[in-house]
Design a protein around this motif. Structure first.
Motif, mmCIF file in Angstrom:
data_model
loop_
_atom_site.group_PDB
_atom_site.id
_atom_site.type_symbol
_atom_site.label_atom_id
_atom_site.label_comp_id
_atom_site.label_asym_id
_atom_site.label_seq_id
_atom_site.Cartn_x
_atom_site.Cartn_y
_atom_site.Cartn_z
ATOM 1 N N SER A 79 -13.653 0.634 -2.087
ATOM 2 C CA SER A 79 -13.257 1.833 -2.823
ATOM 3 C C SER A 79 -14.438 2.778 -2.978
ATOM 4 N N TRP A 99 0.816 -1.213 0.000
ATOM 5 C CA TRP A 99 0.000 0.000 0.000
ATOM 6 C C TRP A 99 0.850 1.263 0.000
ATOM 7 N N ASP A 123 0.927 5.251 -7.204
ATOM 8 C CA ASP A 123 0.277 4.694 -8.394
ATOM 9 C C ASP A 123 -0.842 5.622 -8.834
ATOM 10 N N ALA A 153 1.666 1.632 -3.513
ATOM 11 C CA ALA A 153 0.446 2.016 -4.237
ATOM 12 C C ALA A 153 0.130 3.504 -4.115
ATOM 13 N N THR A 154 0.678 4.186 -3.093
ATOM 14 C CA THR A 154 0.423 5.627 -2.949
ATOM 15 C C THR A 154 1.013 6.412 -4.124
ATOM 16 N N GLY A 157 -5.400 -0.828 -11.962
ATOM 17 C CA GLY A 157 -4.101 -1.196 -11.431
ATOM 18 C C GLY A 157 -4.107 -2.576 -10.797
ATOM 19 N N LEU A 158 -5.119 -2.850 -9.984
ATOM 20 C CA LEU A 158 -5.190 -4.154 -9.318
ATOM 21 C C LEU A 158 -5.375 -5.272 -10.337
ATOM 22 N N LYS A 206 -14.947 6.578 -1.503
ATOM 23 C CA LYS A 206 -15.239 7.656 -2.448
ATOM 24 C C LYS A 206 -16.499 8.417 -2.043
ATOM 25 N N ASP A 261 -6.179 4.198 -12.225
ATOM 26 C CA ASP A 261 -7.440 3.844 -11.567
ATOM 27 C C ASP A 261 -7.195 2.608 -10.696
ATOM 28 N N PRO A 262 -7.700 2.590 -9.455
ATOM 29 C CA PRO A 262 -7.396 1.486 -8.539
ATOM 30 C C PRO A 262 -7.767 0.104 -9.075
#
Length: 301
Positions: free
Chosen positions: A234, A172, A178, A175-176, A185-186, A238, A181-182
Motif C-alpha cells: 500500500s 478486490w 470500500d 473492495a473498490t 478495513g482489512l 501511495k 482506510d485499507p
C-alpha cells in the motif's frame, strides 16, 4: 508525497516477502490442516495489523465507522480471510508449491475479466490474448508437461488454486467500493472472519494445534504475508510516481519463490513449471500493456 525511489524500496521488500510465502505455506501444512493454519495465521495477522494501526495513529478509526460498514466487514471477512485462504491453503496442501504458486498468479487476469460485468470495463482483444497465453501456462503446469493427454496431476488441487483466484479477484472488485482506510478495513474483515474460522476449525480439524516448525511457519504467514506485506505494498502504491514500474516488480516474485522452494523444500523444479510460469507471466505482461502506455502518455504530457 510521491517518491519513486521509496516506492521501489517498499515494492522490493513486498516482493521479497511474497517470494517466501509458498515455502512457508508448505512448511506449515506439514503438520497443520489448512483450516488450522488459517486460524494461526489470521490470529497473528490481526495482532500485527492492530499494532500497525496504533503506530499509524488510526486505531480510533476502528470504532468510528457506520453500522453499514461493520456489516460490510462481516460479509467481506467471509471472503477474505475465510473462503480465499481456505481454498488457497487447500491447494497448497494437495499440490507441490511449484505448481500451486504459479496458478495463484492468474488472479490478476481473472480480475480483468470480472471487471467487465461488475465494473463496466471493456474487454479488449489484448485481454483475450493474455487469457489464452496465461491458461496455456496453467495447463502446462497442471499436466506437468503432458499437455496432449490433459491428464491433470491433481484435479481437485488445481480446482482449489483456480477457485482461489476467482474469490480473490471478486474480493478486490468489492473492495473498490470500500471507502474505509485499507488497513482499517482489512483489520475488521479479519476480526469478523476469525470467529467463523474458529468454529470451522473446532468442528473439523480440532483446536488442539501441534507446536513446532509448522506453527512457526503459520505465524510467519500471518505476520508477513497477511499483515506487513499488505501495508508495504500500500505504501509502495501511495509513494509511486509511476505505478506500472512498481507493479512490474511482481514478475520477480515467482522466479525468486522457486529458489526458496528448491533450496528449502527440496522440490525438484520440473521443466514444465518453468515453461508454464513463463507463459503465465507473459500473459500478465500483455494484460498490463495498456496501463503502461497510459502512464507513459501521462508522464509525457
Amino acid at each position: 508525497m510521491k517518491n519513486q525511489k521509496q516506492a521501489m524500496i517498499y515494492g522490493l521488500a513486498t516482493v521479497l516477502l511474497w517470494s517466501t510465502v509458498a515455502t512457508a505455506f508448505k512448511l506449515s501444512l506439514a503438520d497443520l490442516a489448512p483450516v488450522q493454519m488459517l486460524l494461526v495465521a489470521s490470529s497473528a495477522s490481526i495482532l500485527v495489523m492492530a499494532v500497525i494501526l496504533v503506530v499509524q495513529g488510526k486505531w480510533q478509526q476502528v470504532f468510528q465507522l457506520r453500522r453499514g460498514q461493520y456489516l460490510q466487514s462481516m460479509g467481506m471477512g467471509l471472503i477474505n480471510p475465510c473462503l480465499y485462504y481456505f481454498l488457497l491453503f487447500g491447494a497448497f496442501d494437495r499440490l507441490p508449491a511449484q505448481e500451486a504458486q504459479p496458478l495463484n498468479y492468474t488472479w490478476a487476469l481473472v480480475l480483468a475479466y470480472l471487471s467487465v460485468p461488475f465494473l463496466g470495463q471493456k474487454l479488449r482483444r489484448i485481454d483475450i490474448l493474455a487469457g489464452l497465453v496465461c491458461y496455456a501456462g496453467v495447463v502446462v503446469i497442471a499436466t506437468r508437461g503432458a499437455v496432449m493427454s490433459l491428464s491433470f496431476s491433481d484435479p481437485l488441487g488445481v480446482s482449489l488454486a483456480l477457485g482461489s483466484t476467482l474469490v480473490w479477484a471478486s474480493y478486490w472488485i468489492i473492495a473498490t467500493r470500500d471507502s474505509r482506510d485499507p488497513v482499517v478495513g482489512l483489520f475488521l474483515n479479519f476480526v469478523f472472519g476469525l470467529p467463523v474460522i474458529i468454529m470451522v476449525c473446532w468442528q473439523t480439524a480440532g483446536l488442539v494445534l501441534p507446536l513446532g516448525k509448522s506453527a512457526v511457519a503459520a505465524l510467519y504467514v500471518g505476520v508477513f504475508e497477511m499483515g506487513i506485506a499488505f501495508v508495504l505494498w500500500s505504501q509502495a502504491m501511495k509513494k509511486a510516481e509511476n505505478t506500472s514500474r512498481v507493479s512490474n516488480l511482481i514478475f520477480i516474485s515467482p522466479f525468486l519463490s522457486l529458489v526458496f522452494i528448491y533450496f528449502i523444500l527440496g522440490e525438484v523444479i520440473l521443466s514444465s513449471t518453468y515453461v508454464g510460469l513463463v507463459l503465465i507471466l507473459s500473459g500478465l505482461w500483455l494484460q498490463q500493456l495498456k496501463l503502461r502506455k497510459r502512464e507513459q502518455a501521462l508522464g509525457q504530457g
